[in-house]
Design a protein around this motif. Structure first.
Motif, short mmCIF file in Angstrom:
data_model
loop_
_atom_site.label_atom_id
_atom_site.label_comp_id
_atom_site.label_asym_id
_atom_site.label_seq_id
_atom_site.Cartn_x
_atom_site.Cartn_y
_atom_site.Cartn_z
N MET A 119 0.83 -1.21 0.00
CA MET A 119 0.00 0.00 0.00
C MET A 119 0.87 1.27 0.00
O MET A 119 0.60 2.22 -0.73
CB MET A 119 -0.91 -0.02 1.23
N PHE A 120 1.94 1.25 0.80
CA PHE A 120 2.77 2.45 0.88
C PHE A 120 3.76 2.57 -0.27
O PHE A 120 4.00 3.66 -0.79
CB PHE A 120 3.54 2.48 2.21
N PHE A 121 4.36 1.46 -0.67
CA PHE A 121 5.45 1.51 -1.66
C PHE A 121 5.01 1.16 -3.08
O PHE A 121 5.76 1.35 -4.03
CB PHE A 121 6.56 0.50 -1.29
N GLY A 122 3.80 0.60 -3.21
CA GLY A 122 3.46 -0.04 -4.49
C GLY A 122 2.74 0.80 -5.51
O GLY A 122 2.32 0.28 -6.54
N TRP A 123 2.59 2.11 -5.27
CA TRP A 123 1.79 2.93 -6.18
C TRP A 123 2.23 2.77 -7.64
O TRP A 123 1.39 2.66 -8.53
CB TRP A 123 1.87 4.41 -5.78
N ASP A 124 3.55 2.81 -7.88
CA ASP A 124 4.02 2.73 -9.27
C ASP A 124 4.58 1.35 -9.60
O ASP A 124 5.15 1.15 -10.67
CB ASP A 124 5.10 3.79 -9.52
N ARG A 125 4.48 0.42 -8.68
CA ARG A 125 5.12 -0.89 -8.89
C ARG A 125 4.14 -2.01 -9.16
O ARG A 125 4.51 -3.05 -9.70
CB ARG A 125 5.98 -1.26 -7.65
N VAL A 126 2.90 -1.85 -8.71
CA VAL A 126 1.91 -2.90 -8.98
C VAL A 126 0.71 -2.27 -9.70
O VAL A 126 0.60 -1.05 -9.77
CB VAL A 126 1.42 -3.57 -7.65
N SER A 127 -0.15 -3.13 -10.23
CA SER A 127 -1.31 -2.61 -10.98
C SER A 127 -2.23 -1.85 -10.03
O SER A 127 -2.19 -2.05 -8.81
CB SER A 127 -2.06 -3.76 -11.64
N LYS A 128 -3.09 -1.01 -10.64
CA LYS A 128 -4.06 -0.26 -9.83
C LYS A 128 -4.91 -1.18 -8.98
O LYS A 128 -5.17 -0.92 -7.81
CB LYS A 128 -5.01 0.50 -10.78
#
Lengths: 511, 72
Positions: A119-128
Motif C-alpha cells: 500500500m505504501f510503496f506499491g503505487w508505481d510498482r503494482v497494478s491499480k
C-alpha cells in the motif's frame, strides 16, 4: 480528592496499565477507521480514473502512515506489564489468552510485512487493482486484528468456554468457539470498530474543515467530507445499534456495571435512563442519601435497554450488594461466604495433593466445584467492595452517549450544506468540524473508561479481583516505570501531533 | 523473485520523504521498548523466579489462597 487516592502498589500498577491503554487507544481507532476511508477513496480513484482522487488518497494515506508508525507496538507494552506487574493474572489466564493473542500477533506481522508495504510503496510498482486490493486488505486485516484483542477483553468481562484447573492454577480453554463467539466479545468488537469508523470520519471531516476555513484545497476537502460524512453517518447509526446490544450484554452479565453507568442505587420496574445528571459522590451503598443530586430521566428506556422489555426490573447497586429476594438476587455477602469456601477448598486441595491424600483431595475438589462460580468474591471484605467507582463510570458513560448523539447531527449538517453547495461559506460549521476532532477521542476513550472502570473490582468478572491479580512488587518499582511511560508516551504523542500538523499544513502533493 | 521483492522494499524506502523520519521514530521507540524497558524494567516475574511450570503454579496457588484464608 487527593486524600481519596490510594497509592498502594496495586493502584500504581492499575494506573500504569490504564495510562498505557489510554495512550495506545489514541492511535488504534484512527488506524481502524482511516484504513477503510482510504479504501473508499482509492476505490473511487480506480473506478473513475480521476487523478485528483489518487492525490487525495495519497494525502490521507500519509496521515495514516504517521499515525500507524507512531502507534505501532505501543500495545506490546501492555503485554510487558502482564508479565511483570500482573504475574498472578497472566499465569491464571495464560491458556485462554495465548490463542487469540498469538493469532493477532501472526496476523498483524504478515499483514504489515505484505499489504502495508504494498500500500505504501506499491503505487508505481503494482497494478491499480492490486494496489486497491492491498488497501482493502489493510482495512479488513487491521480490523480483524482488533477482533482477537477484543475477544480476550470480552472473556474477562464474561468468562466462558473454560474450566479452572486447580493443579495448574489456570483457566483452561474448553471451547474456542465459545470464547470467540462470546456475545460480550462480539458486541464489543462491533461497537469498538464502528465507533473507530466514526472517529476517523470526524478526523477527516475536521481536517477538511480546516482547509475550508483557510480556503485551501477546497475540492479535495469537499470530496473528503462527502465520503467521510456518509461513512461516519452510517457508522454512527451502527454504533447506536451495537451500543444497544452492548448495554443488553452488560445488563445480563455485569448488572453492577449497568447500575453504576446509570447511578441506579435502588432497582426499578419501568426504569428510566438518565439523560443528564449529577452524581452524589458522598453516597455509599445502603445509606439513606440520594444517589443523584440532579437528574433528567427518560422513562422506561433503561428497562428496555437492559431486558428489551419496558416493564422489566433493573437491579440497582443496593439490590446487588444486599440482595433482593423478590427478584431472586443473591446478596454479595452470601457470595463472599461462598467465595471464601472456594478459596479454602483450593488451599485444602493443594495440601491434600502434596500429602498424596486422594480422599481429602477429592473432597476438596467437590467443595471447590460447588462454590467455584463465586471464588472471586472470597477475596472481598464486604459487599460494598463489589461497587465500582460510580461517578467515574456514570460521567464517562454519559459523555460518550451525549457526544455519540451529537456526531450524527454534525455529519448530517455537512452533507446538507454539501448538497446545497454552501459548505464553503459556513465558517461556524468548519469550526464545529474542527472541534469534533478532539471530541471524537474523548468519546472513544470514555467508552473504554466505562468498560474498564465499570467492571471494577474485577480483573475477571466474579472470579478474580484486580488486587489479587498483581505481582508482589514494591510500590517504588511500579512508580518508576509509570513515570517512564508517561514521559515516553507524551513524547510520542507530541511527535505525532507535530509531524501530522506539518503534513497537514503542507497539504497534498502537487504532482 | 527474491530480488524483485528486495528492490520493491529498497526503492520504497529510498523514495520515502516523511517516512524516513517515521522510521527513525519507530527504530528509537522499539529500541527503548525492547532493549531498555523490557530488559531492565519488565522481566517476566514468574519466569525469572521459578524454573518449572509446576513451581509457578504452586506459587500462584499460594498467592491466591494463603493470605486470604486467614481472613475467613
Amino acid at each position: 480528592m487527593v486524600e481519596q487516592i490510594d497509592l498502594t502498589q496495586v493502584n500504581w500498577a492499575r494506573a500504569q496499565f490504564a495510562l498505557t491503554a489510554l495512550y495506545h487507544w489514541i492511535f488504534v481507532p484512527l488506524t481502524l477507521g482511516l484504513s477503510f476511508l482510504l479504501a473508499f477513496f482509492e476505490t473511487i480513484y480506480v473506478r473513475t480514473g480521476n487523478e485528483e482522487w489518487k492525490r487525495l488518497t495519497k494525502f490521507w494515506m500519509t496521515l495514516f502512515a504517521i499515525n500507524f508508525a507512531i502507534g505501532v507496538a505501543t500495545g506490546i507494552i501492555l503485554e510487558f506489564q502482564f508479565g511483570t506487574n500482573w504475574s498472578n493474572y497472566s499465569w491464571i489466564v495464560g491458556d485462554i489468552f495465548g490463542a487469540p493473542l498469538a493469532i493477532e500477533g501472526i496476523f498483524a506481522f504478515f499483514l504489515e510485512a505484505t499489504f502495508f508495504a504494498m500500500m505504501f510503496f506499491g503505487w508505481d510498482r503494482v497494478s491499480k487493482r492490486m494496489h486497491l486490493f492491498s488497501t482493502w486488505m489493510v482495512a479488513i486485516g487491521s480490523n480483524l486484528s482488533a477482533l482477537w484483542i477484543l475477544v480476550a477483553n470480552g472473556w474477562m468481562q464474561n468468562p466462558v468456554g473454560m474450566a479452572f484447573n486447580p493443579d495448574t492454577a489456570r483457566f483452561e480453554m474448553e471451547s474456542f468457539s465459545e470464547v470467540l463467539f462470546n456475545p460480550v466479545a462480539i458486541s464489543k468488537f462491533t461497537h469498538t470498530t464502528s465507533s473507530s469508523f466514526v472517529l476517523a470520519s470526524l478526523f477527516v471531516v475536521g481536517i477538511s474543515s480546516w482547509y475550508l476555513l483557510k480556503g485551501r484545497h477546497i475540492l479535495m476537502a469537499k470530496r473528503s467530507i462527502v465520503v467521510a460524512s456518509v461513512f461516519g453517518f452510517v457508522a454512527v447509526a451502527y454504533v447506536g445499534l451495537s451500543g444497544d446490544e452492548a448495554a443488553y450484554e452488560v445488563a445480563q452479565h455485569q448488572p453492577m456495571k449497568l447500575a453504576a453507568m446509570e447511578g441506579l442505587y435502588d432497582g426499578e420496574v419501568n426504569a428510566g435512563a438518565i439523560a443528564l445528571g449529577i452524581v452524589n459522590s458522598q453516597k455509599i451503598a445502603g445509606d439513606t442519601q440520594e444517589g443523584m443530586l440532579v437528574e433528567v430521566k427518560v422513562p422506561f428506556v433503561l428497562s428496555l435497554l437492559a431486558n428489551r422489555k419496558f416493564n422489566s426490573f433493573v437491579p440497582g447497586i443496593n439490590d446487588l450488594v444486599f440482595g433482593n429476594e423478590e427478584y431472586g438476587i443473591v446478596s454479595a455477602a452470601s457470595r463472599i461466604e461462598n467465595g471464601k469456601k472456594a478459596i479454602a477448598a483450593l488451599a485444602a486441595y493443594k495440601e491434600a495433593r502434596n500429602n498424596n491424600d486422594d480422599t481429602a483431595s477429592k473432597q476438596a475438589l467437590v467443595k471447590l466445584n460447588t462454590y467455584k462460580d463465586d471464588i472471586g468474591y472470597g477475596y472481598l471484605q464486604s459487599g460494598v467492595d463489589t461497587v465500582p467507582p460510580v461517578a467515574t463510570t456514570f460521567y464517562a458513560f454519559h459523555v460518550m452517549v451525549i457526544l455519540g448523539t451529537l456526531f450524527p447531527l454534525v455529519f448530517l449538517a455537512f452533507l446538507y450544506y454539501i448538497y446545497k453547495d454552501e459548505v464553503e461559506k459556513k465558517g461556524w460549521l468548519h469550526i464545529v468540524g474542527l472541534c469534533c476532532i478532539p471530541l471524537a477521542w474523548v468519546a472513544s476513550e470514555a467508552g473504554w473508561i466505562v468498560a474498564e472502570v465499570g467492571r471494577q473490582p474485577w480483573a475477571i468478572q466474579d472470579l478474580l479481583p484486580v488486587r489479587v491479580s498483581n505481582t508482589n512488587l514494591t510500590t517504588g518499582t511500579v512508580q518508576t516505570t509509570f513515570f517512564m511511560f508517561l514521559f515516553l508516551f507524551t513524547l510520542l504523542l507530541i511527535a505525532e501531533i507535530r509531524i501530522m500538523l506539518t503534513q497537514i499544513k503542507k497539504g497534498p502533493e502537487e504532482d | 523473485m527474491f530480488y524483485s521483492v528486495y528492490t520493491f522494499y529498497r526503492d520504497g524506502f529510498r523514495r520515502m520523504t516523511v517516512g524516513k523520519r517515521l522510521w527513525l521514530i519507530i527504530a528509537i521507540k522499539l529500541f527503548v521498548m525492547f532493549a531498555v524497558l523490557k530488559t531492565f524494567y519488565f522481566p517476566n516475574y514468574l519466569n525469572t523466579q521459578f524454573e518449572t511450570d509446576a513451581e509457578r503454579a504452586s506459587y500462584v496457588i499460594d498467592q491466591i489462597t494463603e493470605g486470604h484464608i486467614q481472613k475467613n
